[in-house]
Write an enzyme that holds these catalytic residues in place. Structure first.
Site, PDB file in Angstrom:
ATOM      1  CB  SER A   1      -0.896   0.003   1.248  1.00 26.94           C
ATOM      2  OG  SER A   1      -1.515   1.261   1.441  1.00 26.94           O
TER       3      SER A   1
ATOM      4  CE1 TYR B   1      -4.550  -2.181   4.933  1.00 25.39           C
ATOM      5  CE2 TYR B   1      -3.574  -0.023   4.573  1.00 25.39           C
ATOM      6  CZ  TYR B   1      -4.148  -1.181   4.078  1.00 25.39           C
ATOM      7  OH  TYR B   1      -4.315  -1.318   2.716  1.00 25.39           O
TER       8      TYR B   1
END
Length: 286
Positions: A178, A191
């Protein structure tokens, strides 16, 4: 692009990982302009988190490129059926498996069944993930921290380990990391940490497997319109999702999936240990 720009209708879902059927507008999974070229003809691929979002788009693109696709998902049965329906509409072949990729037994069972059904595994896409925003580190319960790591990085370890003995020279592993691994995110600390781990896992595994002819790469999406977004963020945040990118909008799953096709095909035969950034123009130098 000002953060006040509205890019989507305000909306929120109270359950994770979210449902594509409740989203408006629905995400775009295969562009009308996409032209398949048989790049994955004869390949067998596993795509985790394949029921919706980026995973559905990848599974669909792989299928139209000629691959047989195993769609792995947690428990979103309706969305998974829609993925298989879309693949069938495009005359592709697919199977689905429901379970937790962090469960070693489930991963081994999938591999065994796939080998019995299709005889080989050529591409593994580790894409399953979850995220839960919190205002501060003190607000993150230990259970959330552990679960996010279990799904996002432990799952990659378990499934990669189960698949690896059956991958041959020319096989490919593709991991979804990401933009948060490179820029961070103040409300997605756990995350973002898992995505940093995934980037390092990708690079290290690529070096480890190079002599076996197995390539390992990653894709680092920016803001992509998937069910994870309305199920994670408030309606107000969703309304402005993607506005801060240079392109001023969120991306569609169909705009990310071709990167996975490239990394899974022989077009990328000299590419390993790399991350492709599909993020609307943000420069992250990683």
């Amino acid at each position: 692009m000002a953060m006040t720009t509205k890019t989507l209708p305000a909306q929120h879902q109270n359950h994770q990982p979210g449902s594509e059927q409740e989203m408006h507008p629905h995400p775009i999974y295969l562009s009308d302009s996409y032209r398949p070229a048989g790049k994955l003809e004869g390949k067998v691929a596993i795509v985790t988190g394949g029921d919706s979002g980026i995973g559905r788009a990848v599974a669909l693109h792989f299928a139209v490129e000629g691959a047989k696709v195993a769609v792995l998902y947690l428990n979103e049965h309706e969305d998974a059926e829609l993925t298989l329906d879309e693949i069938n509409k495009h005359k592709g072949q697919a199977l689905s498996f429901a379970g937790d990729v962090a469960d070693e037994g489930f991963c081994r069972e999938v591999v065994t069944k796939l080998l019995e059904q299709w005889g080989s595994i050529d591409i593994l896409v580790n894409n399953a993930g979850e995220q839960h925003p919190q205002k501060s580190l003190e607000d993150i319960p230990q259970a959330q921290w552990e679960k996010t790591f279990q799904t996002n990085i432990f799952g990659m370890f378990q499934l990669s380990k189960a698949v690896l003995p059956h991958l041959k020279d020319g096989a490919a592993i593709i991991n979804t990391t990401s933009i948060t691994a490179y820029k961070g995110n103040p409300e997605l600390i756990d995350y973002s940490s898992t995505k940093g781990a995934i980037t390092s896992f990708t690079r290290s595994l690529a070096m480890n497997l190079a002599e076996r002819g197995i390539r390992v790469n990653g894709v680092a999406p920016g803001p992509i319109w998937t069910p994870l977004i309305p199920s994670t963020f408030s309606a107000d945040t969703v309304e402005h999702f993607g506005a801060s990118t240079p392109m001023g909008r969120p991306g569609q799953p169909a705009e990310v999936a071709p990167a996975y096709v490239y990394l899974g095909s022989t077009d990328s035969s000299y590419v390993s240990g790399q991350i492709i950034h599909v993020n609307g123009g943000s420069i992250v130098n990683g």
